[in-house]
Design a protein around this motif. Structure first.
Motif, PDB file in Angstrom:
ATOM      1  N   GLY A 118      14.538   7.045   1.118  1.00  0.00           N
ATOM      2  CA  GLY A 118      15.409   5.900   1.161  1.00  0.00           C
ATOM      3  C   GLY A 118      16.052   5.550  -0.140  1.00  0.00           C
ATOM      4  N   GLY A 119      15.496   6.224  -0.982  1.00  0.00           N
ATOM      5  CA  GLY A 119      16.215   5.795  -2.324  1.00  0.00           C
ATOM      6  C   GLY A 119      15.475   4.655  -3.209  1.00  0.00           C
ATOM      7  N   ILE A 120      14.238   4.371  -2.980  1.00  0.00           N
ATOM      8  CA  ILE A 120      13.514   3.275  -3.365  1.00  0.00           C
ATOM      9  C   ILE A 120      12.799   3.872  -4.743  1.00  0.00           C
ATOM     10  CG2 ILE A 120      11.541   1.810  -3.206  1.00  0.00           C
ATOM     11  CD1 ILE A 120      12.434   1.433  -0.390  1.00  0.00           C
ATOM     12  N   LYS A 121      12.880   3.368  -5.904  1.00  0.00           N
ATOM     13  CA  LYS A 121      12.358   3.672  -7.030  1.00  0.00           C
ATOM     14  C   LYS A 121      10.850   2.772  -7.231  1.00  0.00           C
ATOM     15  CE  LYS A 121      12.583   3.839 -12.157  1.00  0.00           C
ATOM     16  NZ  LYS A 121      13.306   3.753 -13.237  1.00  0.00           N
ATOM     17  N   GLY A 122       9.744   3.543  -7.571  1.00  0.00           N
ATOM     18  CA  GLY A 122       8.727   2.966  -7.734  1.00  0.00           C
ATOM     19  C   GLY A 122       7.672   3.751  -8.334  1.00  0.00           C
ATOM     20  N   THR A 123       6.330   2.987  -8.397  1.00  0.00           N
ATOM     21  CA  THR A 123       5.064   3.876  -8.929  1.00  0.00           C
ATOM     22  C   THR A 123       4.191   3.777  -8.131  1.00  0.00           C
ATOM     23  OG1 THR A 123       5.948   2.394 -11.418  1.00  0.00           O
ATOM     24  CG2 THR A 123       3.665   3.650 -11.175  1.00  0.00           C
ATOM     25  N   VAL A 124       3.348   5.183  -8.075  1.00  0.00           N
ATOM     26  CA  VAL A 124       2.444   5.182  -7.166  1.00  0.00           C
ATOM     27  C   VAL A 124       1.283   4.532  -7.414  1.00  0.00           C
ATOM     28  CG1 VAL A 124       0.881   7.268  -6.100  1.00  0.00           C
ATOM     29  CG2 VAL A 124       3.102   7.676  -6.551  1.00  0.00           C
ATOM     30  N   SER A 125       0.605   3.812  -6.709  1.00  0.00           N
ATOM     31  CA  SER A 125      -0.335   2.999  -7.028  1.00  0.00           C
ATOM     32  C   SER A 125      -1.604   3.657  -6.618  1.00  0.00           C
ATOM     33  CB  SER A 125      -0.194   1.443  -6.546  1.00  0.00           C
ATOM     34  OG  SER A 125       0.220   1.275  -5.176  1.00  0.00           O
ATOM     35  N   SER A 126      -1.972   4.207  -5.081  1.00  0.00           N
ATOM     36  CA  SER A 126      -2.622   4.516  -4.389  1.00  0.00           C
ATOM     37  C   SER A 126      -2.323   5.801  -3.546  1.00  0.00           C
ATOM     38  CB  SER A 126      -3.683   3.718  -3.949  1.00  0.00           C
ATOM     39  OG  SER A 126      -2.905   3.263  -2.616  1.00  0.00           O
ATOM     40  N   ILE A 127      -3.351   6.769  -3.248  1.00  0.00           N
ATOM     41  CA  ILE A 127      -2.953   7.887  -2.508  1.00  0.00           C
ATOM     42  C   ILE A 127      -4.034   8.089  -1.545  1.00  0.00           C
ATOM     43  CG2 ILE A 127      -2.367  10.309  -2.579  1.00  0.00           C
ATOM     44  CD1 ILE A 127      -1.375  10.085  -5.195  1.00  0.00           C
ATOM     45  N   THR A 128      -3.707   8.197  -0.217  1.00  0.00           N
ATOM     46  CA  THR A 128      -4.674   8.644   0.862  1.00  0.00           C
ATOM     47  C   THR A 128      -4.156   9.981   1.272  1.00  0.00           C
ATOM     48  OG1 THR A 128      -3.456   7.729   2.678  1.00  0.00           O
ATOM     49  CG2 THR A 128      -5.258   6.093   1.312  1.00  0.00           C
ATOM     50  N   PRO A 129      -5.076  10.710   2.161  1.00  0.00           N
ATOM     51  CA  PRO A 129      -4.825  11.893   2.754  1.00  0.00           C
ATOM     52  C   PRO A 129      -3.283  11.937   3.394  1.00  0.00           C
ATOM     53  CG  PRO A 129      -6.802  11.713   3.014  1.00  0.00           C
ATOM     54  CD  PRO A 129      -6.465  10.552   2.403  1.00  0.00           C
ATOM     55  N   GLU A 130      -2.969  10.620   4.194  1.00  0.00           N
ATOM     56  CA  GLU A 130      -1.976  10.559   4.954  1.00  0.00           C
ATOM     57  C   GLU A 130      -0.744   9.846   4.344  1.00  0.00           C
ATOM     58  OE1 GLU A 130      -1.225   9.390   9.738  1.00  0.00           O
ATOM     59  OE2 GLU A 130      -3.217   9.830   8.989  1.00  0.00           O
ATOM     60  N   PHE A 131      -1.087   8.757   3.558  1.00  0.00           N
ATOM     61  CA  PHE A 131      -0.016   7.811   3.182  1.00  0.00           C
ATOM     62  C   PHE A 131      -0.114   7.654   1.581  1.00  0.00           C
ATOM     63  CE2 PHE A 131      -1.043   6.360   7.382  1.00  0.00           C
ATOM     64  CZ  PHE A 131       0.155   6.332   8.068  1.00  0.00           C
ATOM     65  N   ILE A 132       0.863   6.929   1.301  1.00  0.00           N
ATOM     66  CA  ILE A 132       0.961   6.625  -0.296  1.00  0.00           C
ATOM     67  C   ILE A 132       1.351   5.573  -0.447  1.00  0.00           C
ATOM     68  CG2 ILE A 132       3.331   7.766  -0.221  1.00  0.00           C
ATOM     69  CD1 ILE A 132       2.493   8.972  -3.319  1.00  0.00           C
ATOM     70  N   GLN A 133       1.020   4.641  -1.478  1.00  0.00           N
ATOM     71  CA  GLN A 133       1.259   3.154  -1.702  1.00  0.00           C
ATOM     72  C   GLN A 133       2.127   3.307  -2.886  1.00  0.00           C
ATOM     73  OE1 GLN A 133      -1.682   0.033  -1.972  1.00  0.00           O
ATOM     74  NE2 GLN A 133      -0.544  -0.900  -0.385  1.00  0.00           N
ATOM     75  N   VAL A 134       3.417   2.619  -2.747  1.00  0.00           N
ATOM     76  CA  VAL A 134       4.096   2.666  -4.110  1.00  0.00           C
ATOM     77  C   VAL A 134       4.544   1.247  -4.340  1.00  0.00           C
ATOM     78  CG1 VAL A 134       6.632   3.322  -4.915  1.00  0.00           C
ATOM     79  CG2 VAL A 134       5.381   4.698  -3.358  1.00  0.00           C
ATOM     80  N   LYS A 135       4.288   0.913  -5.654  1.00  0.00           N
ATOM     81  CA  LYS A 135       4.549  -0.300  -6.368  1.00  0.00           C
ATOM     82  C   LYS A 135       5.865  -0.520  -6.682  1.00  0.00           C
ATOM     83  CE  LYS A 135       3.132  -3.601  -9.637  1.00  0.00           C
ATOM     84  NZ  LYS A 135       2.085  -3.866 -10.828  1.00  0.00           N
ATOM     85  N   VAL A 136       6.799  -1.301  -6.125  1.00  0.00           N
ATOM     86  CA  VAL A 136       8.216  -1.463  -6.496  1.00  0.00           C
ATOM     87  C   VAL A 136       8.340  -2.828  -7.381  1.00  0.00           C
ATOM     88  CG1 VAL A 136       9.146  -0.223  -4.501  1.00  0.00           C
ATOM     89  CG2 VAL A 136       8.788  -2.509  -4.439  1.00  0.00           C
ATOM     90  N   ASP A 137       7.622  -3.703  -7.388  1.00  0.00           N
ATOM     91  CA  ASP A 137       7.678  -4.844  -8.341  1.00  0.00           C
ATOM     92  C   ASP A 137       6.473  -5.610  -8.199  1.00  0.00           C
ATOM     93  OD1 ASP A 137       9.302  -6.709  -9.797  1.00  0.00           O
ATOM     94  OD2 ASP A 137      10.172  -7.746  -8.019  1.00  0.00           O
ATOM     95  N   LYS A 138       6.498  -6.546  -9.171  1.00  0.00           N
ATOM     96  CA  LYS A 138       5.025  -7.236  -9.126  1.00  0.00           C
ATOM     97  C   LYS A 138       4.719  -7.943  -7.733  1.00  0.00           C
ATOM     98  CE  LYS A 138       5.485  -8.789 -13.835  1.00  0.00           C
ATOM     99  NZ  LYS A 138       5.682  -9.499 -14.721  1.00  0.00           N
ATOM    100  N   GLY A 139       3.485  -7.306  -7.204  1.00  0.00           N
ATOM    101  CA  GLY A 139       2.846  -7.903  -5.986  1.00  0.00           C
ATOM    102  C   GLY A 139       3.796  -7.332  -4.632  1.00  0.00           C
TER     103      GLY A 139
END
Length: 90
Positions: A54-75
């Motif tokens: 979708g064009g969103i830039k962020g930092t990977v914060s956690s990874i599971t076998p199915e999903f990934i959590q991306v931090k895009v801003d504080k909180g």
């Protein structure tokens, strides 16, 4: 049998050549691209900057076998499928 091969041999040869061209020009490059993308997704780890489909830039914060959590801003953390990562920045 021999007369049948003589009658349809050219058509069979043409079909085989087209199948080979189709495989080498369309299927094989797509397989290589999918394999490269899967290797990139498998190498992800927390702290890596990524861009999503979708064009969103962020930092990977956690990874599971199915999903990934991306931090895009504080909180602000977005949870998405692993396949939605299209590029690694660092």
């Amino acid at each position: 049998m021999n007369a049948l091969l003589g009658r349809y041999g050219g058509m069979i040869l043409t079909f085989v050549i087209w199948a080979a061209v189709f495989y080498f020009l369309l299927i094989l490059p797509n397989k290589k691209k999918q394999k490269k993308h899967q290797e990139m997704i498998d190498s992800l780890k927390p702290g890596v900057e990524v861009i999503t489909s979708g064009g969103i830039k962020g930092t990977v914060s956690s990874i599971t076998p199915e999903f990934i959590q991306v931090k895009v801003d504080k909180g602000v953390n977005l949870t998405m499928t692993r396949s939605s990562i299209v590029r690694v920045l660092n």
